[in-house]
Motif scaffolding. Sequence first.
Motif, short mmCIF file in Angstrom:
data_model
loop_
_atom_site.label_atom_id
_atom_site.label_comp_id
_atom_site.label_asym_id
_atom_site.label_seq_id
_atom_site.Cartn_x
_atom_site.Cartn_y
_atom_site.Cartn_z
N VAL A 1 0.86 -1.19 0.00
CA VAL A 1 0.00 0.00 0.00
C VAL A 1 0.90 1.23 0.00
CG1 VAL A 1 -0.17 0.04 2.53
CG2 VAL A 1 -1.97 1.11 1.15
N GLN A 2 0.41 2.30 -0.57
CA GLN A 2 1.18 3.54 -0.57
C GLN A 2 0.95 4.30 0.73
OE1 GLN A 2 0.27 5.74 -4.17
NE2 GLN A 2 1.95 4.73 -5.24
N ALA A 3 1.92 5.08 1.08
CA ALA A 3 1.80 5.91 2.28
C ALA A 3 0.52 6.75 2.21
CB ALA A 3 3.01 6.81 2.42
N GLY A 4 -0.15 6.81 3.33
CA GLY A 4 -1.42 7.52 3.40
C GLY A 4 -2.62 6.64 3.13
N GLY A 5 -2.37 5.44 2.67
CA GLY A 5 -3.45 4.52 2.36
C GLY A 5 -3.94 3.76 3.58
N SER A 6 -4.85 2.83 3.33
CA SER A 6 -5.49 2.06 4.41
C SER A 6 -5.48 0.58 4.08
CB SER A 6 -6.93 2.52 4.61
OG SER A 6 -7.01 3.87 4.99
N LEU A 7 -5.49 -0.21 5.12
CA LEU A 7 -5.67 -1.64 5.01
C LEU A 7 -6.48 -2.11 6.21
CD1 LEU A 7 -2.15 -3.13 4.05
CD2 LEU A 7 -4.21 -3.15 2.63
N ASP B 1 2.06 3.81 20.98
CA ASP B 1 1.62 5.21 20.86
C ASP B 1 1.64 5.67 19.40
OD1 ASP B 1 3.28 6.25 23.94
OD2 ASP B 1 1.32 5.33 23.59
N SER B 2 2.51 5.10 18.62
CA SER B 2 2.69 5.55 17.24
C SER B 2 1.49 5.28 16.35
CB SER B 2 3.93 4.89 16.63
OG SER B 2 3.77 3.48 16.59
N VAL B 3 0.56 4.45 16.79
CA VAL B 3 -0.59 4.14 15.94
C VAL B 3 -1.87 4.79 16.44
CG1 VAL B 3 0.48 1.95 15.29
CG2 VAL B 3 -1.25 2.00 17.10
N GLN B 4 -1.80 5.46 17.57
CA GLN B 4 -3.02 6.10 18.08
C GLN B 4 -3.51 7.15 17.10
OE1 GLN B 4 -3.71 7.08 22.13
NE2 GLN B 4 -1.98 5.88 22.89
N GLY B 5 -4.81 7.13 16.90
CA GLY B 5 -5.41 8.06 15.94
C GLY B 5 -5.39 7.55 14.52
N ARG B 6 -4.69 6.45 14.27
CA ARG B 6 -4.61 5.91 12.91
C ARG B 6 -5.14 4.47 12.83
NH1 ARG B 6 0.19 5.11 10.58
NH2 ARG B 6 1.32 4.75 12.53
N PHE B 7 -4.89 3.68 13.84
CA PHE B 7 -5.32 2.28 13.85
C PHE B 7 -6.44 2.09 14.86
CE2 PHE B 7 -0.99 0.16 12.62
CZ PHE B 7 -0.88 1.01 11.54
N TYR C 1 -10.59 -7.44 13.83
CA TYR C 1 -10.10 -6.64 12.71
C TYR C 1 -9.14 -5.56 13.20
CZ TYR C 1 -14.20 -8.78 10.59
OH TYR C 1 -15.13 -9.69 10.15
N LEU C 2 -8.17 -5.28 12.40
CA LEU C 2 -7.28 -4.15 12.65
C LEU C 2 -7.40 -3.21 11.47
CD1 LEU C 2 -5.09 -2.88 14.49
CD2 LEU C 2 -3.38 -4.03 13.04
N GLN C 3 -8.06 -2.09 11.68
CA GLN C 3 -8.20 -1.09 10.63
C GLN C 3 -7.02 -0.14 10.72
OE1 GLN C 3 -10.66 -0.73 8.16
NE2 GLN C 3 -9.25 0.84 7.39
N MET C 4 -6.28 -0.03 9.65
CA MET C 4 -5.08 0.80 9.62
C MET C 4 -5.26 1.89 8.58
SD MET C 4 -2.14 -2.15 9.94
CE MET C 4 -2.41 -2.76 8.29
N ASN C 5 -5.28 3.12 9.05
CA ASN C 5 -5.42 4.28 8.18
C ASN C 5 -4.17 5.14 8.23
OD1 ASN C 5 -8.13 3.49 7.67
ND2 ASN C 5 -8.86 4.66 9.44
N SER C 6 -4.04 6.01 7.26
CA SER C 6 -2.89 6.93 7.20
C SER C 6 -1.58 6.18 7.41
CB SER C 6 -3.04 8.03 8.27
OG SER C 6 -4.24 8.74 8.09
N LEU C 7 -1.42 5.13 6.67
CA LEU C 7 -0.25 4.28 6.84
C LEU C 7 1.03 5.01 6.46
CD1 LEU C 7 -1.82 0.97 5.60
CD2 LEU C 7 -0.61 1.24 7.77
N GLN D 1 2.06 -9.91 5.83
CA GLN D 1 3.01 -8.84 5.53
C GLN D 1 2.28 -7.57 5.10
OE1 GLN D 1 6.62 -8.81 5.49
NE2 GLN D 1 6.25 -6.62 5.19
N VAL D 2 2.67 -6.46 5.70
CA VAL D 2 2.19 -5.14 5.29
C VAL D 2 3.41 -4.35 4.84
CG1 VAL D 2 1.17 -2.98 6.07
CG2 VAL D 2 0.20 -5.16 6.83
N THR D 3 3.35 -3.84 3.62
CA THR D 3 4.46 -3.06 3.08
C THR D 3 3.93 -1.71 2.62
OG1 THR D 3 5.56 -5.08 2.33
CG2 THR D 3 6.32 -2.99 1.39
N VAL D 4 4.42 -0.67 3.25
CA VAL D 4 3.97 0.69 2.93
C VAL D 4 5.10 1.40 2.20
CG1 VAL D 4 3.03 2.83 3.85
CG2 VAL D 4 2.60 0.67 5.05
N SER D 5 4.81 1.86 0.99
CA SER D 5 5.82 2.55 0.20
C SER D 5 5.59 4.06 0.24
CB SER D 5 5.79 2.05 -1.24
OG SER D 5 4.51 2.26 -1.80
N SER D 6 6.67 4.79 0.17
CA SER D 6 6.57 6.25 0.25
C SER D 6 6.36 6.86 -1.13
CB SER D 6 7.85 6.83 0.87
OG SER D 6 8.98 6.42 0.14
#
Length: 127
Positions: free
Chosen positions: A12-18, A62-68, A80-86, A122-127
């Motif tokens: 997923v690209q940075a800023g995306g969700s999974l 702490d790094s995922v608060q507000g995003r996950f 489920y783990l909703q991950m936003n703003s990756l 595996q989760v891979t976030v590209s910039s």
Amino acid sequence: DVQLQASGGGPVQAGGSLRLSCAASGFAFDDYAIGWFRQAPGKEREGVLCISRGVSSTYYADSVQGRFTISSDNAKNTVYLQMNSLKPEDTAVYYCAAVESHYYYCSGYGVDDYTYWGQGTQVTVSS
């Protein structure tokens, strides 16, 4: 047999969700705490979020608060783990794990306390 099956990872690209899913079987789902963990290359496994008995959740990182966010469908025995703003630093293998719990909180459980583990996705976030 107790089984945990994690799925939903991918590139997923940075800023995306999974949304990751953890399908559990072989135990009474609402008597357990389910945690999500991740491990990046060369780093130790770290806790992300957990949910206890399908009711209350706790952030481990702490790094995922507000995003996950974490949620549970007890009828489907799935968490489920909703991950936003990756971000690229979220790149890791994500694991779900379970520990028997009679408490409505999971903040006291560390990595070593979890008894059952899924195989990771595996989760891979590209910039």
